[in-house]
Design a protein around this motif. Structure first.
Motif, short mmCIF file in Angstrom:
data_model
loop_
_atom_site.label_atom_id
_atom_site.label_comp_id
_atom_site.label_asym_id
_atom_site.label_seq_id
_atom_site.Cartn_x
_atom_site.Cartn_y
_atom_site.Cartn_z
N ARG A 55 47.01 -46.32 -89.14
CA ARG A 55 45.76 -46.60 -88.42
C ARG A 55 44.79 -47.39 -89.30
O ARG A 55 44.31 -48.45 -88.91
N GLN A 64 44.16 -51.43 -88.94
CA GLN A 64 42.80 -51.82 -88.56
C GLN A 64 42.21 -52.79 -89.58
O GLN A 64 41.54 -53.75 -89.24
N LYS A 74 41.80 -50.85 -83.25
CA LYS A 74 40.49 -51.45 -83.51
C LYS A 74 40.55 -52.50 -84.62
O LYS A 74 41.52 -52.58 -85.37
N SER A 114 33.90 -53.80 -86.40
CA SER A 114 32.79 -54.14 -85.50
C SER A 114 32.08 -55.43 -85.90
O SER A 114 31.62 -56.18 -85.04
N ASN A 119 33.20 -51.21 -100.05
CA ASN A 119 34.13 -50.28 -99.38
C ASN A 119 35.52 -50.32 -100.03
O ASN A 119 36.24 -49.33 -100.08
N MET A 147 26.66 -51.04 -90.40
CA MET A 147 27.59 -50.34 -89.48
C MET A 147 29.05 -50.48 -89.93
O MET A 147 29.91 -49.71 -89.50
N GLY A 178 31.11 -47.44 -91.03
CA GLY A 178 31.54 -46.41 -90.09
C GLY A 178 30.44 -45.42 -89.77
O GLY A 178 29.34 -45.50 -90.34
N SER A 233 31.93 -38.46 -88.40
CA SER A 233 33.17 -39.20 -88.72
C SER A 233 34.37 -38.26 -88.62
O SER A 233 34.55 -37.38 -89.47
N PRO A 234 35.18 -38.40 -87.57
CA PRO A 234 36.28 -37.44 -87.40
C PRO A 234 37.34 -37.51 -88.50
O PRO A 234 38.03 -36.52 -88.76
N ASN A 235 37.47 -38.67 -89.16
CA ASN A 235 38.60 -38.83 -90.08
C ASN A 235 38.27 -38.60 -91.56
O ASN A 235 39.18 -38.42 -92.37
N LYS A 280 40.93 -42.25 -98.57
CA LYS A 280 39.57 -42.72 -98.83
C LYS A 280 39.05 -42.01 -100.06
O LYS A 280 39.35 -40.84 -100.27
N ASN A 300 31.63 -42.42 -95.83
CA ASN A 300 30.95 -43.57 -95.21
C ASN A 300 29.49 -43.67 -95.65
O ASN A 300 29.00 -44.75 -96.00
N1 ACO Z 1 34.35 -51.06 -86.87
C1 ACO Z 1 35.26 -50.63 -85.98
N2 ACO Z 1 35.69 -49.36 -85.95
C2 ACO Z 1 35.18 -48.49 -86.84
C3 ACO Z 1 34.23 -48.88 -87.80
C4 ACO Z 1 33.81 -50.21 -87.79
N3 ACO Z 1 32.89 -50.68 -88.63
N4 ACO Z 1 33.92 -47.80 -88.54
C5 ACO Z 1 34.63 -46.77 -88.06
N5 ACO Z 1 35.38 -47.18 -87.03
C6 ACO Z 1 36.25 -46.37 -86.19
C7 ACO Z 1 37.37 -45.72 -86.98
O1 ACO Z 1 38.46 -46.60 -87.09
C8 ACO Z 1 37.65 -44.49 -86.16
O2 ACO Z 1 38.38 -44.86 -85.00
P1 ACO Z 1 39.94 -44.46 -84.79
O3 ACO Z 1 40.04 -43.00 -85.11
O4 ACO Z 1 40.24 -44.83 -83.40
O5 ACO Z 1 40.69 -45.29 -85.79
C9 ACO Z 1 36.29 -44.11 -85.66
O6 ACO Z 1 35.50 -45.28 -85.71
C10 ACO Z 1 35.64 -43.01 -86.45
O7 ACO Z 1 35.38 -43.43 -87.80
P2 ACO Z 1 35.82 -42.63 -89.11
O8 ACO Z 1 36.26 -41.26 -88.77
O9 ACO Z 1 34.73 -42.74 -90.10
O10 ACO Z 1 37.11 -43.49 -89.54
P3 ACO Z 1 37.72 -43.80 -90.97
O11 ACO Z 1 37.82 -42.57 -91.78
O12 ACO Z 1 38.94 -44.59 -90.76
O13 ACO Z 1 36.61 -44.71 -91.69
C11 ACO Z 1 36.38 -47.03 -92.35
C12 ACO Z 1 36.30 -46.00 -91.22
C13 ACO Z 1 35.30 -46.71 -93.39
C14 ACO Z 1 36.16 -48.43 -91.76
C15 ACO Z 1 37.78 -46.91 -93.02
O14 ACO Z 1 38.78 -47.02 -92.06
C16 ACO Z 1 38.02 -47.94 -94.09
O15 ACO Z 1 37.51 -47.82 -95.19
N6 ACO Z 1 38.87 -48.96 -93.79
C17 ACO Z 1 39.27 -49.98 -94.71
C18 ACO Z 1 38.30 -51.11 -94.76
C19 ACO Z 1 38.33 -52.00 -93.54
O16 ACO Z 1 39.01 -51.80 -92.58
N7 ACO Z 1 37.57 -53.06 -93.61
C20 ACO Z 1 37.58 -54.04 -92.55
C21 ACO Z 1 36.35 -54.86 -92.56
S1 ACO Z 1 36.07 -55.68 -94.07
C22 ACO Z 1 36.84 -57.20 -93.97
O17 ACO Z 1 37.80 -57.33 -93.36
C23 ACO Z 1 36.22 -58.36 -94.69
#
Ligand code: ACO
Length: 311
Positions: free
Chosen positions: A35, A39, A105, A108, A134, A195, A198, A204-206, A216, A220
């Motif tokens: 996931r 993402q 996803k 955002s 991050n 935003m 997250g 934050s469920p995860n 992680k 967040n």
């Molecule tokens: N945009 C879209 N979805 C988001 C965002 C965001 N900014 N933040 C959280 N969400 C989603 C999560 O994916 C989760 O949905 P899901 O369960 O359907 O996957 C839901 O919102 C609840 O959030 P959390 O429980 O906080 O989820 P998670 O522990 O995964 O934390 C985070 C979210 C911080 C984004 C984490 O996944 C992460 O660190 N990811 C790696 C970094 C990343 O993806 N960066 C992409 C943008 S940076 C770039 O590309 C330049």
């Protein structure tokens, strides 16, 4: 037995050892990583769009070369991350299907438009700045392929952040109109950048499980605070105002206080109703469909010459 395997896995996590693709892992751990890594990969690929639009109209050859290199890096990041996800037993084609169907996803932040060339600078400064904040801790993520991909990605993200900040410094030395363009871009990108980290920890469920598994390394809210703290002096040096009247140094906490994030907007954007969601997905889907002949040709070539290994 499964219990013994699980105990061994937990002990390795507790000892800060890396989990590798051939190691046994709980299904939940695998699912969480697929996931998050997918993402993240999707975000890199969709993230090429807002700035990609400016390549053809960059104001100089030098700016065009920098932007082109940056957008190509993002494609590369997507590739490393899809490769990391594939070590978990999923197929990249399947992940792309899940993205274009809206089942997975992407960040955002990439659902906001880049309205002027100042946005290119602000995306570099704030969006890539937030990404580094991050992702640097994710270089210590417990899953080996993800952590290793992060090391290289973070190095390239630093260049992206610097090119953005340098572009803004130049524009701030320019005409009043150029300075106004920078301020306008900062006003539009500041809150969406917050935003990116997250939802608040309490919602934050995860986070709890992902922290326990060391997928992680920070919550967040902690990362969001770190980003605010590092951005305030950078904004001051640049000569722009961050659009938050509540932003103030709190000596007791040793951090900047900041105003409330509009979480209703965040929810709207991640559920598909942001300013550019439909456009971003439509372009991604079109690019995927237009590339079908390349995948078919590569697969046919590989079958003929490589003993059936597919592209
Ligand atoms: N945009 C879209 N979805 C988001 C965002 C965001 N900014 N933040 C959280 N969400 C989603 C999560 O994916 C989760 O949905 P899901 O369960 O359907 O996957 C839901 O919102 C609840 O959030 P959390 O429980 O906080 O989820 P998670 O522990 O995964 O934390 C985070 C979210 C911080 C984004 C984490 O996944 C992460 O660190 N990811 C790696 C970094 C990343 O993806 N960066 C992409 C943008 S940076 C770039 O590309 C330049």
């Amino acid at each position: 037995t499964e219990a013994e395997l699980d105990a061994y896995f937990e002990a390795r996590i507790a000892g800060d050892q890396r989990i590798e693709p051939r190691d046994w892992m709980p299904e939940g751990y695998r699912r969480t990583l697929v996931r998050q890594v997918a993402q993240h990969a999707h975000s890199e690929i969709i993230g090429m769009q807002p700035e990609g639009d400016w390549i053809a109209s960059a104001p100089s050859l030098q700016r065009k070369a920098i932007l082109l290199a940056k957008v190509q890096d993002e494609a590369g990041h997507g590739m490393y991350l899809y490769a990391a996800a594939e070590t978990l037993g999923v197929d990249r084609a399947e992940l792309t299907e899940r993205l274009v169907d809206g089942r997975q996803k992407y960040s955002s932040i990439f659902n906001y438009p880049a309205l002027s060339f100042a946005d290119v600078g602000v995306i570099g400064w704030l969006v890539d700045g937030a990404a580094i904040c991050n992702q640097v801790p994710l270089c210590r993520s417990s899953f080996g392929p993800y952590a290793r991909a992060m090391v290289r990605i973070c190095k390239e993200e630093s260049f992206h952040q610097r090119q953005g900040y340098e572009l803004l410094l130049r524009m701030m030395e320019g005409t009043p109109r150029q300075r106004a363009m920078v301020q306008d871009a900062v006003d539009r990108w500041w809150w969406p950048s917050l935003m990116m980290f997250g939802p608040p920890d309490a919602e934050s469920p995860n986070t709890r499980q992902s922290m326990a598994w060391r997928v992680k390394r920070d919550t967040n809210d902690d990362l969001r605070q770190r980003f605010v703290d590092m951005s305030v002096p950078q904004a001051r040096r640049l000569g722009v105002t961050l659009p938050d009247p509540d932003l103030a140094w709190n000596a007791e906490r040793g951090h900047y206080d900041f105003g409330p994030v509009d979480w209703a907007e965040f929810k709207r954007v991640i559920s598909g109703d942001g300013p550019c969601n439909a456009e971003r997905i439509a372009r991604r889907r079109a690019a995927h469909e237009n590339g079908a002949w390349v995948r078919e040709a590569a697969t046919a070539y590989a079958t003929k010459h490589g003993g059936g290994r597919t592209a």
